[in-house]
Scaffold this active site. Structure first.
Site, short mmCIF file in Angstrom:
data_model
loop_
_atom_site.label_atom_id
_atom_site.label_comp_id
_atom_site.label_asym_id
_atom_site.label_seq_id
_atom_site.Cartn_x
_atom_site.Cartn_y
_atom_site.Cartn_z
N GLU A 19 0.08 -56.67 -54.06
CA GLU A 19 -0.46 -55.49 -53.37
C GLU A 19 0.30 -55.29 -52.06
O GLU A 19 0.77 -54.19 -51.76
CB GLU A 19 -1.95 -55.72 -53.10
N HIS A 20 0.38 -56.33 -51.25
CA HIS A 20 1.14 -56.32 -49.99
C HIS A 20 2.22 -57.39 -50.09
O HIS A 20 1.91 -58.54 -50.37
CB HIS A 20 0.25 -56.66 -48.79
#
Length: 450
Positions: free
Chosen positions: A341-342
């Site tokens: 996601e990040h």
């Protein structure tokens, strides 16, 4: 506190075989479907009354009404801490700059003289934006959902967030204040699967104590939530459009010996404090950096909040690890297989390395672009794909709220020029009526190819 996975000294497998070696939270949306099905059916058949009943059951408070009164929104903004207001206003300003540049323009292609195809981008008519309200308060999620919808030109925007016991059944006042700052006046005190069902089926006909009408059904639902929100999205997909089935939050960091272990530990902890299922993964070719980061974790965790209920379970869980690799090339293979996601890149020549990444929801380059910046004030969107879905999905953007519609405009001569090809392909597919629709326009005789 955090486990290690040592992939040094071996040839890394490809595809799913490599993904299977990497840490990941268990997030069984399929198992949650049967739990949310009766909730969604209850809302479908009983409307607002069911949503309020479920709010009392799951959130421990019975809202006086679903629709948040206008005066409550105004009061929340008036009483908002000035420093928080200034920070939200700056977050909104930066998000608008980025998302305004994402707007699509109508484009017409002349395929042949007299024959054009125009791609027109039309916003969805009405959206329901979900803002979680469990362990933490997320006014930033209001910003990240509302701004791209507004910049896309969506006319009908409704926000829903769980009722809070300490605020007499209203969503958290900072959530309400963020809505007021953005000019959103349709806000509902509803959370979980019942909120998604409310958006899907509507509660029209039910009126709140303030006399406002019920919630009209929406076309699209966006926003992160827990496993029951994700399950309700899966169950109701088709009746409504959805952005994604968001799972537990994730951070992955690709780092070499140029990285500062104090930064790495702080960034891993920053995601771990979300939830005990949050994932924190460090990928490095430096055993010394791994050891120094582990030492920093012990020191920084001891000085943190939410230690026992979130941070320690998250870091110690199967979803978190320090992954040791032989070099940068292997590290890139690992982070691409993981599809975080990040993803932070804290290496020498970080920008060049980041440019080689294929799979990530958002990429943060170098030591001065931590994930926390993206959560609030980078201008980027923090509603991002989780669970490895970054290999095929994007984060929330203006595009999420737009539909591309092709407008086909051909003259008689332009159709005549290609009619024989259309008839030929129709007959090749054994769909003679398709060809007949062309022949009927030319007296049942296909024009000869010029």
């Amino acid at each position: 506190m955090i486990s290690r996975i040592d992939l040094r000294g071996e040839t890394l497998p490809e595809g799913s075989a490599l993904r299977d070696l990497l840490p990941r939270a268990e997030f069984d949306v399929e198992a949650a479907l049967e739990k949310v099905r009766p909730i969604c059916e209850g809302v479908r058949h009983h409307g607002a009354a069911a949503v309020i009943d479920y709010g009392e059951k799951f959130d421990g408070v019975r809202p006086a009404s679903l629709r948040v009164p206008a005066e409550a929104l105004a009061r929340a903004l008036e009483e908002l801490d000035p420093a928080v207001r200034a920070a939200l206003e700056e977050s909104i300003r930066r998000a608008r700059m980025v998302h305004r540049d994402q707007r699509r323009t109508t484009h017409t292609t002349q395929v042949v003289p007299g024959g054009t195809v125009t791609e027109k981008w039309i916003p969805v008519t009405r959206v329901g934006l979900y803002v979680p309200g469990g362990r933490s308060v997320y006014p930033s999620s209001v910003v990240m959902n509302v701004v791209p919808a507004q910049e896309a030109g969506v006319e009908g925007i409704a926000v829903s967030s769980p009722p809070q016991k300490e605020f007499d059944g209203l969503p958290h006042p900072t959530i309400l204040a963020a809505c007021a700052l953005l000019g959103v006046d349709e806000v509902y005190a509803a959370g979980g699967a019942q909120a998604i069902a409310m958006f899907a089926y509507g509660t029209e006909g039910a009126r709140s104590t303030a006399g406002e009408p019920g919630c009209a059904p929406v076309d699209l639902v966006t926003g992160p939530g827990n496993i029951y929100v994700a399950a309700a999205k899966r169950l109701l997909k088709g009746r409504i459009g959805i952005d994604a089935e968001a799972g537990p939050t994730e951070i992955a960091i690709l780092a070499d010996d140029t990285a500062d272990p104090a930064h790495l530990a702080a960034d891993l902890i920053s995601q771990a404090e979300h939830d005990p299922m949050a994932a924190a993964v460090l990928v490095t070719d430096s055993a010394e950096l791994a050891e120094a980061t582990e030492a920093e974790l012990k020191t920084q965790v001891a000085a943190s909040k939410h230690v026992d209920d979130r941070i320690v379970p998250a870091l110690a869980g199967r979803q978190s690890a320090i992954v040791l690799v032989d070099g940068l090339e292997e590290g890139l293979k690992v982070v691409d297989a993981y599809g975080a996601e990040h993803l932070e890149i804290q290496t020498a020549n970080a920008a060049a390395v980041a440019d080689r990444v294929r799979n990530a929801g958002a990429i943060f380059v170098g030591p001065w672009a931590p994930v926390s910046l993206g959560d609030y004030c980078a201008g980027s969107n923090h509603v991002l794909p989780t669970g490895g879905c970054a290999c095929h999905s994007s984060g929330l953007s203006v595009q999420s709220f737009l539909r591309g519609v092709h407008i086909v405009d051909y003259t008689r001569d332009a159709l005549a020029d290609v009619a024989h090809h259309v008839v030929t392909l129709a007959e090749a597919e054994d769909l003679p009526a398709h060809g007949a629709a062309i022949k009927a326009r030319f007296g049942w005789k296909v024009p000869e190819n010029k």
